[in-house]
Scaffold this active site. Sequence first.
Site, PDB file in Angstrom:
ATOM      1  N   TRP A  27       0.850  -0.979  -0.034  1.00 10.20           N
ATOM      2  CA  TRP A  27       0.009   0.025  -0.169  1.00 10.20           C
ATOM      3  C   TRP A  27       0.982   1.221   0.062  1.00 10.20           C
ATOM      4  O   TRP A  27       1.019   2.288  -0.623  1.00 10.20           O
ATOM      5  CB  TRP A  27      -1.254  -0.039   1.506  1.00 10.20           C
ATOM      6  CG  TRP A  27      -0.460  -0.217   2.203  1.00 10.20           C
ATOM      7  CD1 TRP A  27       0.394   0.468   3.590  1.00 10.20           C
ATOM      8  CD2 TRP A  27      -0.491  -1.455   3.172  1.00 10.20           C
ATOM      9  NE1 TRP A  27       0.403  -0.323   4.305  1.00 10.20           N
ATOM     10  CE2 TRP A  27       0.334  -1.859   4.215  1.00 10.20           C
ATOM     11  CE3 TRP A  27      -1.197  -2.773   2.856  1.00 10.20           C
ATOM     12  CZ2 TRP A  27       0.501  -2.737   5.010  1.00 10.20           C
ATOM     13  CZ3 TRP A  27      -0.051  -3.963   3.554  1.00 10.20           C
ATOM     14  CH2 TRP A  27       0.042  -3.843   4.496  1.00 10.20           C
ATOM     15  N   GLU A  40      -5.220   0.210   6.374  1.00  9.38           N
ATOM     16  CA  GLU A  40      -5.003   1.045   7.622  1.00  9.38           C
ATOM     17  C   GLU A  40      -6.786  -0.378   8.076  1.00  9.38           C
ATOM     18  O   GLU A  40      -6.315  -0.329   9.383  1.00  9.38           O
ATOM     19  CB  GLU A  40      -5.977   2.193   7.750  1.00  9.38           C
ATOM     20  CG  GLU A  40      -5.105   3.701   6.600  1.00  9.38           C
ATOM     21  CD  GLU A  40      -3.459   3.104   8.163  1.00  9.38           C
ATOM     22  OE1 GLU A  40      -4.156   3.420   8.533  1.00  9.38           O
ATOM     23  OE2 GLU A  40      -2.751   3.433   7.627  1.00  9.38           O
ATOM     24  N   LEU A  83      -7.790 -13.185  10.504  1.00  9.18           N
ATOM     25  CA  LEU A  83      -8.248 -11.606  10.880  1.00  9.18           C
ATOM     26  C   LEU A  83      -8.339 -10.960  12.068  1.00  9.18           C
ATOM     27  O   LEU A  83      -7.496 -10.634  12.385  1.00  9.18           O
ATOM     28  CB  LEU A  83      -7.941 -10.706   9.177  1.00  9.18           C
ATOM     29  CG  LEU A  83      -7.359  -9.646   9.300  1.00  9.18           C
ATOM     30  CD1 LEU A  83      -5.748 -10.143   9.166  1.00  9.18           C
ATOM     31  CD2 LEU A  83      -7.996  -8.883   8.014  1.00  9.18           C
ATOM     32  N   GLY A  84      -9.624 -11.796  12.459  1.00  7.61           N
ATOM     33  CA  GLY A  84      -9.591 -10.732  13.977  1.00  7.61           C
ATOM     34  C   GLY A  84     -10.670  -9.727  14.060  1.00  7.61           C
ATOM     35  O   GLY A  84     -10.469  -9.103  12.794  1.00  7.61           O
ATOM     36  N   TYR A 121      -8.540   8.475  14.186  1.00  7.60           N
ATOM     37  CA  TYR A 121      -7.313   7.889  13.142  1.00  7.60           C
ATOM     38  C   TYR A 121      -6.905   7.426  11.890  1.00  7.60           C
ATOM     39  O   TYR A 121      -6.805   7.891  11.272  1.00  7.60           O
ATOM     40  CB  TYR A 121      -6.840   6.699  14.254  1.00  7.60           C
ATOM     41  CG  TYR A 121      -5.418   6.166  12.958  1.00  7.60           C
ATOM     42  CD1 TYR A 121      -4.124   6.926  13.632  1.00  7.60           C
ATOM     43  CD2 TYR A 121      -6.114   4.996  12.928  1.00  7.60           C
ATOM     44  CE1 TYR A 121      -2.927   6.341  12.211  1.00  7.60           C
ATOM     45  CE2 TYR A 121      -5.087   4.466  12.226  1.00  7.60           C
ATOM     46  CZ  TYR A 121      -3.714   4.752  11.856  1.00  7.60           C
ATOM     47  OH  TYR A 121      -2.836   4.078  10.957  1.00  7.60           O
ATOM     48  N   ASP A 139      -1.947   7.045  16.373  1.00  8.17           N
ATOM     49  CA  ASP A 139      -2.586   5.737  16.666  1.00  8.17           C
ATOM     50  C   ASP A 139      -1.456   5.075  17.873  1.00  8.17           C
ATOM     51  O   ASP A 139      -1.149   5.851  18.464  1.00  8.17           O
ATOM     52  CB  ASP A 139      -2.520   4.670  15.226  1.00  8.17           C
ATOM     53  CG  ASP A 139      -1.372   4.857  15.181  1.00  8.17           C
ATOM     54  OD1 ASP A 139      -0.357   4.906  16.031  1.00  8.17           O
ATOM     55  OD2 ASP A 139      -0.647   3.459  14.616  1.00  8.17           O
ATOM     56  N   CYS A 193      10.967   2.547  18.333  1.00  8.47           N
ATOM     57  CA  CYS A 193      10.298   2.688  19.504  1.00  8.47           C
ATOM     58  C   CYS A 193       9.564   1.280  19.732  1.00  8.47           C
ATOM     59  O   CYS A 193       7.889   2.309  20.043  1.00  8.47           O
ATOM     60  CB  CYS A 193       9.937   4.286  19.165  1.00  8.47           C
ATOM     61  SG  CYS A 193       9.180   5.319  21.020  1.00  8.47           S
ATOM     62  N   CYS A 203      17.107   5.331  17.082  1.00  2.00           N
ATOM     63  CA  CYS A 203      15.931   6.572  16.272  1.00  2.00           C
ATOM     64  C   CYS A 203      16.709   7.834  16.263  1.00  2.00           C
ATOM     65  O   CYS A 203      17.756   8.283  16.500  1.00  2.00           O
ATOM     66  CB  CYS A 203      15.857   5.996  17.617  1.00  2.00           C
ATOM     67  SG  CYS A 203      14.201   7.465  17.221  1.00  2.00           S
TER      68      CYS A 203
HETATM   69  S1  SF4 Z   1      14.909   7.728  21.524  1.00  5.03           S
HETATM   70 FE1  SF4 Z   1      12.990   7.377  19.269  1.00  5.03          FE
HETATM   71  S2  SF4 Z   1      13.412   4.818  19.820  1.00  5.03           S
HETATM   72 FE2  SF4 Z   1      13.885   6.050  21.982  1.00  5.03          FE
HETATM   73  S3  SF4 Z   1      12.476   6.250  23.714  1.00  5.03           S
HETATM   74 FE3  SF4 Z   1      12.943   8.411  22.069  1.00  5.03          FE
HETATM   75  S4  SF4 Z   1      11.663   7.642  19.965  1.00  5.03           S
HETATM   76 FE4  SF4 Z   1      11.296   6.420  21.372  1.00  5.03          FE
END
Ligand code: SF4
Length: 367
Positions: A27, A40, A83-84, A121, A139, A193, A203
């Site tokens: 998608w 979605e 798929l629930g 959302y 979300d 995250c 990150c």
């Molecule tokens: S640094 Fe990035 S992965 Fe770590 S808590 Fe913060 S936003 Fe989340």
Amino acid sequence: MTTTKLPEALQASLLQWYHAHRRKLPWREDPQPWHVMLSELMCQQTRIATVLPYYDRFLERWPTVQDFAAAPEEQVMSAWAGLGYYRRARNLHAAAKEAAARGGIPSTKAELLELPGIGPYTAGAIASIAFGEPVAAVDGNVERVLTRLHGYADNPRRAAGKRWLEARALELTGPGVAGDVTQALMELGATACSPRNPSCGACPWSEHCDAARMEDPSSLPALPARRKPVLTPMVAGVCRDDDVVFLARRAPGLFGGLWEPPCEPVSQGESPEDALRRVFRERLGRRIEVGRRVGEVRHQLTHRDLRVQVFEVTVQPTRRPPSAEGYVEQGYHGATKDLGLSRLAEKVLHLTDEAPPLWVAAAPATT
Ligand code: SF4
């Protein structure tokens, strides 16, 4: 909480990271409104690996929202089986019907919110990804990323928290990048995250993030403890006759529109056998003889822990009731792969199965 988080710098590093690390998903390669809407709804509370084969099958069968809107509900439920979270299938179908009646999927978040079953959302995701409208789509993934980034210590699901999240998401987006920002935020929450063990070293926001400097970044978002699912004793009766089995199709509600060997909660003080006789008599207008107990099936829903005692039964072909409650159709069926069976019904049938090829399970599901 630090105050040196410039939205422009955050947006730039987020998008750079997204373009380098994003997963290739069908998608994303072709973000037409119908593709985005379908993905979605399917991806809510479900792993992407589980969604992919369903997504392909749906598009092959219903290439446009108009095709899908014209499909009978039973076909939709059958295609969704496994798929629930079946309410999503009904919501998707209702939204598609309304969109088709309006001449196509609306292009703004405000109009998308007018479709049945489409919340803020989903409306934000479709408007930004498919139409490039710079709106917020928050979300659980986005909530996690933003509360951690800004060290937001209050409950983000309260009204003030929702407004705060919406404002933080909005300041990151803009014309020309709206779809990518929405998807990048979701991707960051779904990958680096993660809820329990965020990989802050991977990150793009690690230098700006308040939670990354905390002893335990996963302590955010500050959500109230989840209630334990309520233990619910149930009973199911399986009647086989050579290579067919007696199934009934549920009325709207839990597992609505899906087929199953009749399966209901046991009332307090009632034996499982009496509960089975009651269910078949009152809800299906059938008398039964209860045979051996085959075993127990466990099935966890978000708020309920279902413990289902499974019995073999013999169904008497008596009358059909004038107004059956809880079921809308009943009868004997052979191969079930074209019927919409809930994951619970599949488990019950497997337990009593002596001819495995007839009861091939659908793809893994979350419920
Ligand atoms: S640094 Fe990035 S992965 Fe770590 S808590 Fe913060 S936003 Fe989340």
